[in-house]
Design an enzyme around this catalytic site. Sequence first.
Site, PDB file in Angstrom:
ATOM      1  N   ASN A 109       1.154  -1.528   0.262  1.00 55.16           N
ATOM      2  CA  ASN A 109       0.292   0.043  -0.175  1.00 55.16           C
ATOM      3  C   ASN A 109       1.023   1.186  -0.281  1.00 55.16           C
ATOM      4  O   ASN A 109       0.067   2.073   0.230  1.00 55.16           O
ATOM      5  CB  ASN A 109      -0.818  -0.372   1.390  1.00 55.16           C
ATOM      6  CG  ASN A 109      -1.911  -1.075   1.644  1.00 55.16           C
ATOM      7  OD1 ASN A 109      -2.755  -1.174  -0.518  1.00 55.16           O
ATOM      8  ND2 ASN A 109      -2.790  -1.567   1.806  1.00 55.16           N
ATOM      9  N   ASN A 132      -4.906  -5.084   2.877  1.00 54.46           N
ATOM     10  CA  ASN A 132      -6.501  -4.433   3.916  1.00 54.46           C
ATOM     11  C   ASN A 132      -7.213  -3.481   2.988  1.00 54.46           C
ATOM     12  O   ASN A 132      -7.593  -2.293   3.920  1.00 54.46           O
ATOM     13  CB  ASN A 132      -5.380  -3.147   4.866  1.00 54.46           C
ATOM     14  CG  ASN A 132      -4.294  -4.197   5.924  1.00 54.46           C
ATOM     15  OD1 ASN A 132      -5.324  -5.236   6.081  1.00 54.46           O
ATOM     16  ND2 ASN A 132      -3.427  -3.831   5.555  1.00 54.46           N
ATOM     17  N   THR A 241       5.172  -8.606   8.119  1.00 59.46           N
ATOM     18  CA  THR A 241       3.759  -7.696   7.875  1.00 59.46           C
ATOM     19  C   THR A 241       2.708  -8.434   7.007  1.00 59.46           C
ATOM     20  O   THR A 241       3.464  -9.676   6.311  1.00 59.46           O
ATOM     21  CB  THR A 241       3.993  -6.070   7.083  1.00 59.46           C
ATOM     22  OG1 THR A 241       4.651  -7.136   5.816  1.00 59.46           O
ATOM     23  CG2 THR A 241       5.166  -5.667   8.192  1.00 59.46           C
ATOM     24  N   THR A 242       1.922  -8.130   6.901  1.00 57.72           N
ATOM     25  CA  THR A 242       0.362  -7.640   6.345  1.00 57.72           C
ATOM     26  C   THR A 242       1.308  -8.346   4.342  1.00 57.72           C
ATOM     27  O   THR A 242       1.272  -9.917   3.601  1.00 57.72           O
ATOM     28  CB  THR A 242      -0.671  -7.298   5.455  1.00 57.72           C
ATOM     29  OG1 THR A 242      -1.171  -7.017   7.145  1.00 57.72           O
ATOM     30  CG2 THR A 242      -1.586  -9.033   4.304  1.00 57.72           C
ATOM     31  N   TRP A 263       7.584  -0.297  -0.050  1.00 59.44           N
ATOM     32  CA  TRP A 263       8.025   1.107  -0.357  1.00 59.44           C
ATOM     33  C   TRP A 263       8.390   1.870   0.985  1.00 59.44           C
ATOM     34  O   TRP A 263       7.315   2.835   1.274  1.00 59.44           O
ATOM     35  CB  TRP A 263       8.219   2.374  -1.035  1.00 59.44           C
ATOM     36  CG  TRP A 263       9.436   2.697  -1.304  1.00 59.44           C
ATOM     37  CD1 TRP A 263       9.462   4.796  -0.837  1.00 59.44           C
ATOM     38  CD2 TRP A 263      10.714   2.735  -1.878  1.00 59.44           C
ATOM     39  NE1 TRP A 263      10.553   4.989  -1.499  1.00 59.44           N
ATOM     40  CE2 TRP A 263      10.870   4.469  -1.287  1.00 59.44           C
ATOM     41  CE3 TRP A 263      11.529   2.357  -2.546  1.00 59.44           C
ATOM     42  CZ2 TRP A 263      12.359   4.040  -1.769  1.00 59.44           C
ATOM     43  CZ3 TRP A 263      12.519   2.444  -3.126  1.00 59.44           C
ATOM     44  CH2 TRP A 263      13.050   3.436  -2.613  1.00 59.44           C
ATOM     45  N   TYR A 276       2.932   7.254   3.324  1.00 56.80           N
ATOM     46  CA  TYR A 276       2.865   6.235   3.717  1.00 56.80           C
ATOM     47  C   TYR A 276       2.374   5.193   2.987  1.00 56.80           C
ATOM     48  O   TYR A 276       1.988   3.875   2.471  1.00 56.80           O
ATOM     49  CB  TYR A 276       2.712   6.277   5.124  1.00 56.80           C
ATOM     50  CG  TYR A 276       2.657   4.575   5.706  1.00 56.80           C
ATOM     51  CD1 TYR A 276       4.271   3.840   5.584  1.00 56.80           C
ATOM     52  CD2 TYR A 276       1.407   4.201   6.264  1.00 56.80           C
ATOM     53  CE1 TYR A 276       3.561   2.758   6.704  1.00 56.80           C
ATOM     54  CE2 TYR A 276       1.353   2.589   7.125  1.00 56.80           C
ATOM     55  CZ  TYR A 276       2.660   2.626   7.482  1.00 56.80           C
ATOM     56  OH  TYR A 276       2.489   1.384   7.742  1.00 56.80           O
ATOM     57  N   HIS A 277       0.452   5.546   2.730  1.00 52.96           N
ATOM     58  CA  HIS A 277      -0.192   4.819   2.286  1.00 52.96           C
ATOM     59  C   HIS A 277      -0.401   5.272   0.471  1.00 52.96           C
ATOM     60  O   HIS A 277      -0.667   6.813   1.008  1.00 52.96           O
ATOM     61  CB  HIS A 277      -1.265   4.367   2.962  1.00 52.96           C
ATOM     62  CG  HIS A 277      -1.409   3.685   3.750  1.00 52.96           C
ATOM     63  ND1 HIS A 277      -1.877   3.572   4.900  1.00 52.96           N
ATOM     64  CD2 HIS A 277      -0.882   2.688   3.831  1.00 52.96           C
ATOM     65  CE1 HIS A 277      -1.605   2.654   5.314  1.00 52.96           C
ATOM     66  NE2 HIS A 277      -1.269   1.650   4.851  1.00 52.96           N
ATOM     67  N   HIS A 293       5.744  -3.931  13.884  1.00 58.30           N
ATOM     68  CA  HIS A 293       6.700  -4.700  11.860  1.00 58.30           C
ATOM     69  C   HIS A 293       8.108  -3.758  12.389  1.00 58.30           C
ATOM     70  O   HIS A 293       8.842  -2.904  13.064  1.00 58.30           O
ATOM     71  CB  HIS A 293       5.758  -4.036  11.192  1.00 58.30           C
ATOM     72  CG  HIS A 293       4.487  -4.631  11.029  1.00 58.30           C
ATOM     73  ND1 HIS A 293       4.052  -5.894  11.324  1.00 58.30           N
ATOM     74  CD2 HIS A 293       3.746  -4.185  11.177  1.00 58.30           C
ATOM     75  CE1 HIS A 293       3.555  -6.250  11.100  1.00 58.30           C
ATOM     76  NE2 HIS A 293       2.599  -4.537  10.660  1.00 58.30           N
TER      77      HIS A 293
HETATM   78  N1  CTP Z   1       3.565  -1.554   2.555  1.00 57.76           N
HETATM   79  C1  CTP Z   1       5.426  -0.931   2.506  1.00 57.76           C
HETATM   80  N2  CTP Z   1       5.713  -0.078   2.183  1.00 57.76           N
HETATM   81  C2  CTP Z   1       4.096   1.386   2.677  1.00 57.76           C
HETATM   82  C3  CTP Z   1       3.209   0.477   2.775  1.00 57.76           C
HETATM   83  C4  CTP Z   1       3.010  -0.424   3.129  1.00 57.76           C
HETATM   84  O1  CTP Z   1       6.082  -1.875   1.890  1.00 57.76           O
HETATM   85  N3  CTP Z   1       4.849   2.060   2.654  1.00 57.76           N
HETATM   86  C5  CTP Z   1       3.431  -3.051   2.605  1.00 57.76           C
HETATM   87  C6  CTP Z   1       3.905  -3.629   3.996  1.00 57.76           C
HETATM   88  O2  CTP Z   1       4.479  -4.825   3.324  1.00 57.76           O
HETATM   89  C7  CTP Z   1       2.209  -3.758   4.349  1.00 57.76           C
HETATM   90  C8  CTP Z   1       1.777  -4.222   2.989  1.00 57.76           C
HETATM   91  O3  CTP Z   1       2.495  -3.114   2.158  1.00 57.76           O
HETATM   92  O4  CTP Z   1       2.419  -5.509   4.716  1.00 57.76           O
HETATM   93  C9  CTP Z   1       0.064  -3.253   3.318  1.00 57.76           C
HETATM   94  O5  CTP Z   1       0.089  -2.564   3.903  1.00 57.76           O
HETATM   95  P1  CTP Z   1      -0.633  -2.007   4.915  1.00 57.76           P
HETATM   96  O6  CTP Z   1      -2.094  -2.054   4.831  1.00 57.76           O
HETATM   97  O7  CTP Z   1      -0.297  -0.334   5.357  1.00 57.76           O
HETATM   98  O8  CTP Z   1      -0.130  -2.469   6.297  1.00 57.76           O
HETATM   99  P2  CTP Z   1      -0.420  -2.220   7.323  1.00 57.76           P
HETATM  100  O9  CTP Z   1      -1.352  -1.437   7.958  1.00 57.76           O
HETATM  101  O10 CTP Z   1       0.731  -0.920   7.885  1.00 57.76           O
HETATM  102  O11 CTP Z   1       0.332  -3.614   8.298  1.00 57.76           O
HETATM  103  P3  CTP Z   1       0.196  -4.500   8.721  1.00 57.76           P
HETATM  104  O12 CTP Z   1      -0.932  -5.065   7.645  1.00 57.76           O
HETATM  105  O13 CTP Z   1       0.950  -5.345   8.265  1.00 57.76           O
HETATM  106  O14 CTP Z   1      -0.016  -4.798  10.330  1.00 57.76           O
END
Ligand code: CTP
Length: 319
Positions: A109, A132, A241-242, A263, A276-277, A293
């Site tokens: 994400n 997610n 992580t997911t 990333w 971040y997202h 994580h």
């Molecule tokens: N991810 C990434 N870089 C980011 C955001 C996410 O590499 N800036 C990857 C991670 O492997 C993450 C996955 O994308 O598990 C899905 O993102 P997210 O839904 O944000 O996961 P989180 O809620 O942050 O963490 P998790 O569900 O793993 O607890």
Amino acid sequence: TSLVTYRKSKVSSSPIPLPCIKSKTSNSSSPEWTFNRTLSNLIRKNILRFLDAERDISILKSTFKPGDVIHYIFDRQSTTNISENLYHLLPTVSPMKNQHYKQCAIVGNSGILLNSSCGREIDSHDFVIRCNLAPVEEYATDVGLRTSLVTMNPSVVQRAFQDLNSEEWVQRFVHRLQSLSGSVLWIPAFMAKGGEERVEWAIRLILLHTVNVRTAFPSLRLLHAVRGYWLTNHVQIKRPTTGLLMYTMATRFCDEIHLYGFWPFAHDPDGKSVKYHYYDTLTYHYTSGASPHTMPLEFRTLSALHRQGALRLHTGPCQ
Ligand code: CTP
């Protein structure tokens, strides 16, 4: 950027043949990447010693009955019950039984996807995994539309759908679920306590609106098994992580695995800021140390596997 050199422990001390993780970083969008089938097969074989994603992707109806007590994986002293509704949505056979795909995409994400124009490329894979319940329609050019499997941490109901606190949010949530028609909805319901109400709401809405998704609830051993695999390979993750969970599981049913949207850094290689997202305003909370994580470490591990051709990490724009 935070792409620091990753020094791995001595390969020979591991009971598992390890990919040799080199320290040099490369442009992961470079066209010279070639798939290393031998290594990919070896990784699949090694992961199978710890978990079998075909089985561990979900608990089944045959192993539980309504009322059964489950201990949360991270809060062992707290328990929950298999409700009638949850039981109703347990699969009778693994949703991944006998499934095999040539090319899979796993979509993380990260905001690195914005302006990537990767949507069409992502959608061209045989199997597309998303995380997610990330929105797609508004971002289709960059992230694509197809979903074969999508995860849903219970916290998503709160974070992305305002805990369904109004009819409008309920409708939005139902609309998102309905758009998944035919795909697998993977709900880690028993990881940590606190999400049981949200899981129940989601399940009730799925039943009430006869949403056409194939629900899956990961086995109670999956997380420890995944962590065990990586720890044995000297990758000292705290809690996978997911995204890493999905990669580890996908090795079971995918030949070539392509990762997009991974990333976990606040800047791209040119120093431009990265969200971040791709779809909300969350910030890089994991740097605070409060996050369970170790995303940058995971990323360096995935980068090393990319360089060796075991997977392909796409971090630049698509053609
Ligand atoms: N991810 C990434 N870089 C980011 C955001 C996410 O590499 N800036 C990857 C991670 O492997 C993450 C996955 O994308 O598990 C899905 O993102 P997210 O839904 O944000 O996961 P989180 O809620 O942050 O963490 P998790 O569900 O793993 O607890």
